[in-house]
Design a protein around this motif. Sequence first.
Motif, PDB file in Angstrom:
ATOM      1  N   ALA A   1      -7.067   1.685   7.967  1.00 49.75           N
ATOM      2  CA  ALA A   1      -7.034   0.120   8.224  1.00 49.75           C
ATOM      3  C   ALA A   1      -6.333  -0.610   7.339  1.00 49.75           C
ATOM      4  O   ALA A   1      -5.263  -1.226   7.692  1.00 49.75           O
ATOM      5  CB  ALA A   1      -8.536  -0.463   8.488  1.00 49.75           C
ATOM      6  N   VAL A   2      -6.382  -0.387   6.023  1.00 46.19           N
ATOM      7  CA  VAL A   2      -5.668  -1.045   5.049  1.00 46.19           C
ATOM      8  C   VAL A   2      -4.249  -0.407   5.296  1.00 46.19           C
ATOM      9  O   VAL A   2      -3.315  -1.286   5.109  1.00 46.19           O
ATOM     10  CB  VAL A   2      -6.405  -0.363   3.678  1.00 46.19           C
ATOM     11  N   ASN A   3      -4.075   0.963   5.333  1.00 45.90           N
ATOM     12  CA  ASN A   3      -2.534   1.389   5.461  1.00 45.90           C
ATOM     13  C   ASN A   3      -1.861   0.608   6.635  1.00 45.90           C
ATOM     14  O   ASN A   3      -0.558  -0.046   6.702  1.00 45.90           O
ATOM     15  CB  ASN A   3      -2.510   2.662   5.818  1.00 45.90           C
ATOM     16  N   ALA A   4      -2.562   0.304   7.804  1.00 41.60           N
ATOM     17  CA  ALA A   4      -2.111  -0.334   8.992  1.00 41.60           C
ATOM     18  C   ALA A   4      -1.789  -1.841   8.788  1.00 41.60           C
ATOM     19  O   ALA A   4      -0.981  -2.406   9.338  1.00 41.60           O
ATOM     20  CB  ALA A   4      -3.152  -0.239  10.314  1.00 41.60           C
ATOM     21  N   LEU A   5      -2.493  -2.486   7.866  1.00 40.21           N
ATOM     22  CA  LEU A   5      -2.193  -3.892   7.622  1.00 40.21           C
ATOM     23  C   LEU A   5      -0.843  -4.077   6.931  1.00 40.21           C
ATOM     24  O   LEU A   5      -0.145  -4.987   6.944  1.00 40.21           O
ATOM     25  CB  LEU A   5      -3.243  -4.409   6.526  1.00 40.21           C
TER      26      LEU A   5
ATOM     27  N   THR B   1      -8.060  -6.743  -0.927  1.00 36.23           N
ATOM     28  CA  THR B   1      -8.571  -5.145  -1.069  1.00 36.23           C
ATOM     29  C   THR B   1      -7.987  -4.669  -2.476  1.00 36.23           C
ATOM     30  O   THR B   1      -8.777  -3.987  -3.290  1.00 36.23           O
ATOM     31  CB  THR B   1      -7.939  -4.402  -0.165  1.00 36.23           C
ATOM     32  N   LEU B   2      -6.840  -4.984  -2.938  1.00 40.93           N
ATOM     33  CA  LEU B   2      -6.413  -4.392  -4.309  1.00 40.93           C
ATOM     34  C   LEU B   2      -7.079  -5.447  -5.442  1.00 40.93           C
ATOM     35  O   LEU B   2      -7.390  -4.650  -6.540  1.00 40.93           O
ATOM     36  CB  LEU B   2      -5.007  -4.934  -4.264  1.00 40.93           C
ATOM     37  N   ALA B   3      -7.483  -6.500  -5.193  1.00 46.11           N
ATOM     38  CA  ALA B   3      -8.385  -7.302  -6.216  1.00 46.11           C
ATOM     39  C   ALA B   3      -9.855  -6.420  -6.521  1.00 46.11           C
ATOM     40  O   ALA B   3     -10.569  -6.859  -7.275  1.00 46.11           O
ATOM     41  CB  ALA B   3      -8.574  -8.637  -5.905  1.00 46.11           C
TER      42      ALA B   3
ATOM     43  N   ALA C   1      -3.732   0.902  -0.280  1.00 45.49           N
ATOM     44  CA  ALA C   1      -3.489  -0.664  -0.307  1.00 45.49           C
ATOM     45  C   ALA C   1      -1.916  -0.772  -0.990  1.00 45.49           C
ATOM     46  O   ALA C   1      -1.185  -1.543  -0.413  1.00 45.49           O
ATOM     47  CB  ALA C   1      -4.286  -1.265  -1.063  1.00 45.49           C
ATOM     48  N   VAL C   2      -1.629   0.030  -2.026  1.00 48.58           N
ATOM     49  CA  VAL C   2      -0.343   0.183  -2.492  1.00 48.58           C
ATOM     50  C   VAL C   2       0.716   0.551  -1.737  1.00 48.58           C
ATOM     51  O   VAL C   2       1.811   0.058  -1.421  1.00 48.58           O
ATOM     52  CB  VAL C   2      -0.246   0.920  -3.776  1.00 48.58           C
ATOM     53  N   MET C   3       0.361   1.578  -0.851  1.00 51.29           N
ATOM     54  CA  MET C   3       1.290   2.075   0.092  1.00 51.29           C
ATOM     55  C   MET C   3       1.500   1.179   1.211  1.00 51.29           C
ATOM     56  O   MET C   3       2.748   1.076   1.682  1.00 51.29           O
ATOM     57  CB  MET C   3       0.774   3.345   0.580  1.00 51.29           C
ATOM     58  N   ALA C   4       0.661   0.498   1.529  1.00 48.26           N
ATOM     59  CA  ALA C   4       0.761  -0.735   2.649  1.00 48.26           C
ATOM     60  C   ALA C   4       1.430  -1.860   2.238  1.00 48.26           C
ATOM     61  O   ALA C   4       2.454  -2.381   2.711  1.00 48.26           O
ATOM     62  CB  ALA C   4      -0.719  -1.205   2.976  1.00 48.26           C
TER      63      ALA C   4
ATOM     64  N   ARG D   1       0.017  -1.666  -9.990  1.00 50.66           N
ATOM     65  CA  ARG D   1       0.768  -0.602  -9.236  1.00 50.66           C
ATOM     66  C   ARG D   1       1.241  -1.132  -7.877  1.00 50.66           C
ATOM     67  O   ARG D   1       2.414  -0.706  -7.518  1.00 50.66           O
ATOM     68  CB  ARG D   1      -0.246   0.379  -8.760  1.00 50.66           C
ATOM     69  N   ALA D   2       0.800  -2.194  -7.379  1.00 47.29           N
ATOM     70  CA  ALA D   2       1.241  -2.771  -6.278  1.00 47.29           C
ATOM     71  C   ALA D   2       2.363  -3.718  -6.543  1.00 47.29           C
ATOM     72  O   ALA D   2       3.418  -3.494  -5.732  1.00 47.29           O
ATOM     73  CB  ALA D   2       0.232  -3.659  -5.430  1.00 47.29           C
TER      74      ALA D   2
END
Length: 703
Positions: free
Chosen positions: A342-346, A361-363, A371-374, A405-406
């Motif tokens: 789901a996070v990836n889809a965001l 999410t990252l927080a 999340a970083v990939m998203a 990282r993000a």
Amino acid sequence: MNTIMTKRLTLLTMSMTFFCRVLCANESIEQQASALISKPNLPQLIQMYEQAIQSGTTADRVELSKTIINHINRDDVLPVVKGELLTMLGRFGGPESVDFFASLLSHEDPLFHTRAVLALQRNASEKAAEVLRKALASASEPEKRAIMIHALSVRGDRASLPQFIKDAGNADDVVRTAALLAVARMSDEPANALFKAGMKQGPARAKREATDAYLLHADRLVKTGKKQESLAIYHELLGNGGYVKANALMGMARVGGAAELTAILENLKGAERNIINITDKLFEHIPKSGPVITAVCENVKSADPILKIRLLDVLGWYADPAGLDTVLDATKDANEAVRNAAVNALGRFDDKRAFNALVATLATGKEMDAAVMAVETSPRKAIIADGLIAALPGTSGLVCVSLVRALGTCPAGKATPILLKTMENADATVRNEVFNALRKIGDPSAYPDLVKHLAVESDHNVQSTAVNALASLGVYIKEPSQRSAPVLAQLATGSSSPGRPALLLLLPRISSKATQEAELKFLREALSEQDENLRRAAMQAMTDWPDPDPVLDTLLQTSKKEPQSAFSVVALRAYVKQIGALIEKRNVAVPEKQVSADDVQKEIIQRCIQGLEIAVQPAEKMGFLSYLGQQPHPDALKVVEGYLNDQNVKTEAIQAALSIATVLHKTHADMVKPVLEKIKTVTDDKQLQSKVDQLLKTMKAKK
């Protein structure tokens, strides 16, 4: 100019072709071909065939075919040559070869029979098809009958279709399977009953092949415009598992699209993993629409985790706002893999709610990789960066690492200032991540500040990351002095800062010819420091120095100070490595006539002699002897000879001596001979002794 040259080359080619024809004018096609077969020179025979076909000279091709047929029938031609000639005739022969191949269909030898069938399958003449049809009608052996069916179906021989349909009910598994496949390839009308019957007969393999033919038949019907008939077959085959069901679902999606969505989703529930794994490919054939999004969202709620992950991927691929709520809900799912999906889809949604959810999410430090990939795939990284920057102050540990990282995937203008500020963080893990993030961003403006941070960095892991990051950023700085100056400025302070050894290690990775003297000054000074870490770093930097010339003497002198000490041994090993680099450098210079080959040999030999004079450990001696073996020079042979009795390096010395002697025996026989004879006395290796004897024998024969 190019046009003129092209015309000249064309005229030259035409002249050569004419000349060759004149030479061969007195030889018939048959004589030329016979001569090539007798050698045998089959590649040139193929060229003759190709030239005859390209020129459109049918008579020449026919003559070639007749000649080849005559030689195949001869007893004095080897079977392997006959096989090649059969293949060649099948490839190039025309109608003139059909009767010959027809006569081979009854041949007992598979070499002849198989090639005859393949040749007739390929032959474009209608006569070849007639021969195969006749052979099929009279074939009684199942294997041969199946081969004929296959050949005719590959030809697309529609006249044989009635016979194929008849043979599709044959009791023999091999014949029936071949016929079903032929019908599947060629029939434009549904023949469901044939395939259903075939799927119930014979062993498992025959049933499976009949099922495959049924799938192929459905695909054929699609091409002929009978989509409803093909869909009926796909639905019928859904009862099978594995690849059959997967192919049936793919056919439904490809032909029916959104109209088949309900059935497709229903059949994905509880399916095998390999079937669920094609979900993404299925939806490539289903255009995005409101009803489609609604159906997928409803199924996400009720699907098991494996299917839910795939459906979330679909919602991300569609990136329709109507599906965002479902994706947001899935970020709170109990299953970690679902949350990650789901996070990836965001990251694919161009929607503020998706941006905020990613930052949130990252927080939390959860689903960090997804999340970083998203963020990296998001169409609005600059907007997300604002949220990350706002969330970063006051964070620590994993959460801070996650946000940093993000930010490393965001635009430099947004991310670089806050990342440099975050470098003040007391957590080494965070600082390490900042260096990684700035390396990934590739913003050279951060270079000077990062050098300053490296100078005061105390954590060894962070230092290592920092050196790699700065070396990568240095690539973007074209002016060498701008890479070197910030580092030299920190080294010039004279302070014993914790990052000083790392700054030394950075020097060889950013150095240039224009700046290396100033850089090497600090390395030479560091070699005399009391601080062991500084000395080791300086030595490693010299070991890795990109230009061997300015460091070789320093390394040699350092190794001479205390030959028995560990540090001197390290210096000598560095010296050995840099001699290897020197050889590579000189090998480039010789062809460019910057230096003579003789001068290079003398230089390398002298360097090796200097090293051998102080070498204590066998490893270093072996290195020098190996380099000497690459220098076919009398002086090198003299040096190597002195180590033939050294038990620790005897093997390497022998190899080096043999390498040199192999070259010098022609010009320095008097010098080489005693060395070779000495090798025979110091080794029991029969293979080496044989090499020496062979070389001595060669020398004796030339006298």
